[in-house]
Design a protein around this motif. Structure first.
Motif, PDB file in Angstrom:
ATOM      1  N   PRO A 143       0.835  -1.209   0.000  1.00  0.00           N
ATOM      2  CA  PRO A 143       0.000   0.000   0.000  1.00  0.00           C
ATOM      3  C   PRO A 143       0.871   1.261   0.000  1.00  0.00           C
ATOM      4  CG  PRO A 143      -0.723  -1.541   1.697  1.00  0.00           C
ATOM      5  CD  PRO A 143       0.579  -2.062   1.154  1.00  0.00           C
ATOM      6  N   LEU A 144       0.399   2.284  -0.674  1.00  0.00           N
ATOM      7  CA  LEU A 144       1.126   3.557  -0.668  1.00  0.00           C
ATOM      8  C   LEU A 144       1.078   4.164   0.727  1.00  0.00           C
ATOM      9  CD1 LEU A 144      -0.059   5.216  -4.017  1.00  0.00           C
ATOM     10  CD2 LEU A 144       1.879   3.693  -3.606  1.00  0.00           C
ATOM     11  N   ARG A 145       2.133   4.848   1.092  1.00  0.00           N
ATOM     12  CA  ARG A 145       2.218   5.499   2.407  1.00  0.00           C
ATOM     13  C   ARG A 145       2.292   7.022   2.310  1.00  0.00           C
ATOM     14  NH1 ARG A 145       0.029   1.633   4.725  1.00  0.00           N
ATOM     15  NH2 ARG A 145       1.240  -0.254   5.001  1.00  0.00           N
ATOM     16  N   GLU A 146       2.633   7.532   1.124  1.00  0.00           N
ATOM     17  CA  GLU A 146       2.778   8.976   0.968  1.00  0.00           C
ATOM     18  C   GLU A 146       2.090   9.440  -0.307  1.00  0.00           C
ATOM     19  OE1 GLU A 146       6.672  10.546   1.555  1.00  0.00           O
ATOM     20  OE2 GLU A 146       7.197   9.018   3.037  1.00  0.00           O
ATOM     21  N   GLN A 147       1.460  10.607  -0.220  1.00  0.00           N
ATOM     22  CA  GLN A 147       0.759  11.185  -1.368  1.00  0.00           C
ATOM     23  C   GLN A 147       1.666  11.314  -2.585  1.00  0.00           C
ATOM     24  OE1 GLN A 147      -2.331  12.577  -2.057  1.00  0.00           O
ATOM     25  NE2 GLN A 147      -3.326  12.271  -0.089  1.00  0.00           N
ATOM     26  N   ASN A 148       2.931  11.654  -2.353  1.00  0.00           N
ATOM     27  CA  ASN A 148       3.860  11.852  -3.461  1.00  0.00           C
ATOM     28  C   ASN A 148       4.040  10.577  -4.286  1.00  0.00           C
ATOM     29  OD1 ASN A 148       5.463  13.792  -4.825  1.00  0.00           O
ATOM     30  ND2 ASN A 148       7.290  12.738  -4.070  1.00  0.00           N
ATOM     31  N   ASP A 149       3.874   9.407  -3.638  1.00  0.00           N
ATOM     32  CA  ASP A 149       3.981   8.145  -4.373  1.00  0.00           C
ATOM     33  C   ASP A 149       2.905   8.055  -5.454  1.00  0.00           C
ATOM     34  OD1 ASP A 149       6.125   7.383  -2.768  1.00  0.00           O
ATOM     35  OD2 ASP A 149       4.840   6.277  -1.374  1.00  0.00           O
ATOM     36  N   ALA A 150       1.693   8.500  -5.132  1.00  0.00           N
ATOM     37  CA  ALA A 150       0.607   8.483  -6.120  1.00  0.00           C
ATOM     38  C   ALA A 150       0.907   9.448  -7.262  1.00  0.00           C
ATOM     39  CB  ALA A 150      -0.721   8.827  -5.460  1.00  0.00           C
ATOM     40  N   LEU A 151       1.489  10.588  -6.948  1.00  0.00           N
ATOM     41  CA  LEU A 151       1.867  11.540  -7.989  1.00  0.00           C
ATOM     42  C   LEU A 151       2.916  10.920  -8.912  1.00  0.00           C
ATOM     43  CD1 LEU A 151       1.416  14.403  -9.041  1.00  0.00           C
ATOM     44  CD2 LEU A 151       3.256  15.146  -7.515  1.00  0.00           C
ATOM     45  N   ASN A 152       3.872  10.199  -8.347  1.00  0.00           N
ATOM     46  CA  ASN A 152       4.887   9.522  -9.155  1.00  0.00           C
ATOM     47  C   ASN A 152       4.254   8.460 -10.053  1.00  0.00           C
ATOM     48  OD1 ASN A 152       6.932  11.059  -8.022  1.00  0.00           O
ATOM     49  ND2 ASN A 152       7.403   9.536  -6.459  1.00  0.00           N
ATOM     50  N   ILE A 153       3.253   7.775  -9.538  1.00  0.00           N
ATOM     51  CA  ILE A 153       2.575   6.744 -10.340  1.00  0.00           C
ATOM     52  C   ILE A 153       1.875   7.380 -11.533  1.00  0.00           C
ATOM     53  CG2 ILE A 153       0.662   5.096 -10.333  1.00  0.00           C
ATOM     54  CD1 ILE A 153       1.574   4.316  -7.473  1.00  0.00           C
ATOM     55  N   THR A 154       1.254   8.546 -11.346  1.00  0.00           N
ATOM     56  CA  THR A 154       0.601   9.199 -12.489  1.00  0.00           C
ATOM     57  C   THR A 154       1.638   9.523 -13.565  1.00  0.00           C
ATOM     58  OG1 THR A 154       0.734  11.484 -11.641  1.00  0.00           O
ATOM     59  CG2 THR A 154      -1.218  10.199 -11.025  1.00  0.00           C
ATOM     60  N   GLY A 155       2.830   9.924 -13.146  1.00  0.00           N
ATOM     61  CA  GLY A 155       3.903  10.183 -14.108  1.00  0.00           C
ATOM     62  C   GLY A 155       4.354   8.922 -14.818  1.00  0.00           C
ATOM     63  N   SER A 156       4.397   7.807 -14.082  1.00  0.00           N
ATOM     64  CA  SER A 156       4.812   6.553 -14.725  1.00  0.00           C
ATOM     65  C   SER A 156       3.758   6.084 -15.720  1.00  0.00           C
ATOM     66  CB  SER A 156       5.095   5.471 -13.681  1.00  0.00           C
ATOM     67  OG  SER A 156       3.913   4.988 -13.103  1.00  0.00           O
ATOM     68  N   PHE A 157       2.465   6.339 -15.441  1.00  0.00           N
ATOM     69  CA  PHE A 157       1.421   5.998 -16.409  1.00  0.00           C
ATOM     70  C   PHE A 157       1.636   6.759 -17.710  1.00  0.00           C
ATOM     71  CE2 PHE A 157      -1.984   5.038 -12.917  1.00  0.00           C
ATOM     72  CZ  PHE A 157      -1.402   3.818 -12.660  1.00  0.00           C
ATOM     73  N   LYS A 158       1.974   8.051 -17.593  1.00  0.00           N
ATOM     74  CA  LYS A 158       2.209   8.865 -18.789  1.00  0.00           C
ATOM     75  C   LYS A 158       3.425   8.358 -19.563  1.00  0.00           C
ATOM     76  CE  LYS A 158       2.849  13.570 -20.506  1.00  0.00           C
ATOM     77  NZ  LYS A 158       2.696  13.049 -21.841  1.00  0.00           N
ATOM     78  N   GLN A 159       4.488   8.059 -18.848  1.00  0.00           N
ATOM     79  CA  GLN A 159       5.700   7.570 -19.515  1.00  0.00           C
ATOM     80  C   GLN A 159       5.437   6.233 -20.215  1.00  0.00           C
ATOM     81  OE1 GLN A 159       9.058   6.918 -16.945  1.00  0.00           O
ATOM     82  NE2 GLN A 159      10.432   6.486 -18.647  1.00  0.00           N
ATOM     83  N   THR A 160       4.694   5.363 -19.568  1.00  0.00           N
ATOM     84  CA  THR A 160       4.367   4.065 -20.165  1.00  0.00           C
ATOM     85  C   THR A 160       3.565   4.258 -21.448  1.00  0.00           C
ATOM     86  OG1 THR A 160       4.427   2.966 -18.023  1.00  0.00           O
ATOM     87  CG2 THR A 160       3.192   1.863 -19.756  1.00  0.00           C
TER      88      THR A 160
END
Length: 128
Positions: free
Chosen positions: A41-58
């Motif tokens: 499970p995510l523990r920090e809000q910034n992790d979710a922001l990083n995931i949105t960036g990885s979706f875009k890169q993918t």
């Protein structure tokens, strides 16, 4: 190539953006959701922001497509759904999703999956 937006009778499947990070964090920080997801499970809000960036890169590298699932009537973000390990050359991908447990057992996942499968087979010409 512009991001493909898909619609069903109740849902809009849209590009996941940084504006969705808070809702994504709410979902992916829930142990019930991530139990079989392949991540903690995510523990920090910034992790979710990083995931949105990885979706875009993918998406930009054509290795996958991840849609945000919105309820059309309210615009509520309830999860994501995507084609992972996408290979246009081999005409294959894997499908995966997660939903906010508050929206389980309403047929949203099946409805969204149907739209993505139609897109995968008809538009991307995938075979498997």
């Amino acid at each position: 190539m512009p991001f493909p937006t898909l619609e069903t009778s109740r849902l809009a499947l849209v590009e996941v953006t940084p504006e969705h990070a808070s809702s994504l964090f709410h979902i992916l920080s829930n142990e019930t959701v991530t139990r079989f997801y392949g991540m903690n499970p995510l523990r920090e809000q910034n992790d979710a922001l990083n995931i949105t960036g990885s979706f875009k890169q993918t998406y930009d590298t054509q290795q996958g497509i991840r849609w945000g699932i919105l309820i059309r009537d309210s615009g509520t973000f309830i999860g994501t759904l995507g084609l992972n390990h996408l290979s246009l050359y081999s005409k294959k991908a894997e499908i995966g999703f997660e939903l906010d447990p508050a929206h389980w057992r309403r047929g949203y996942a099946a409805e969204a999956i149907q739209a993505v499968l139609e897109y995968a087979f008809e538009t991307l010409a995938l075979h498997r």
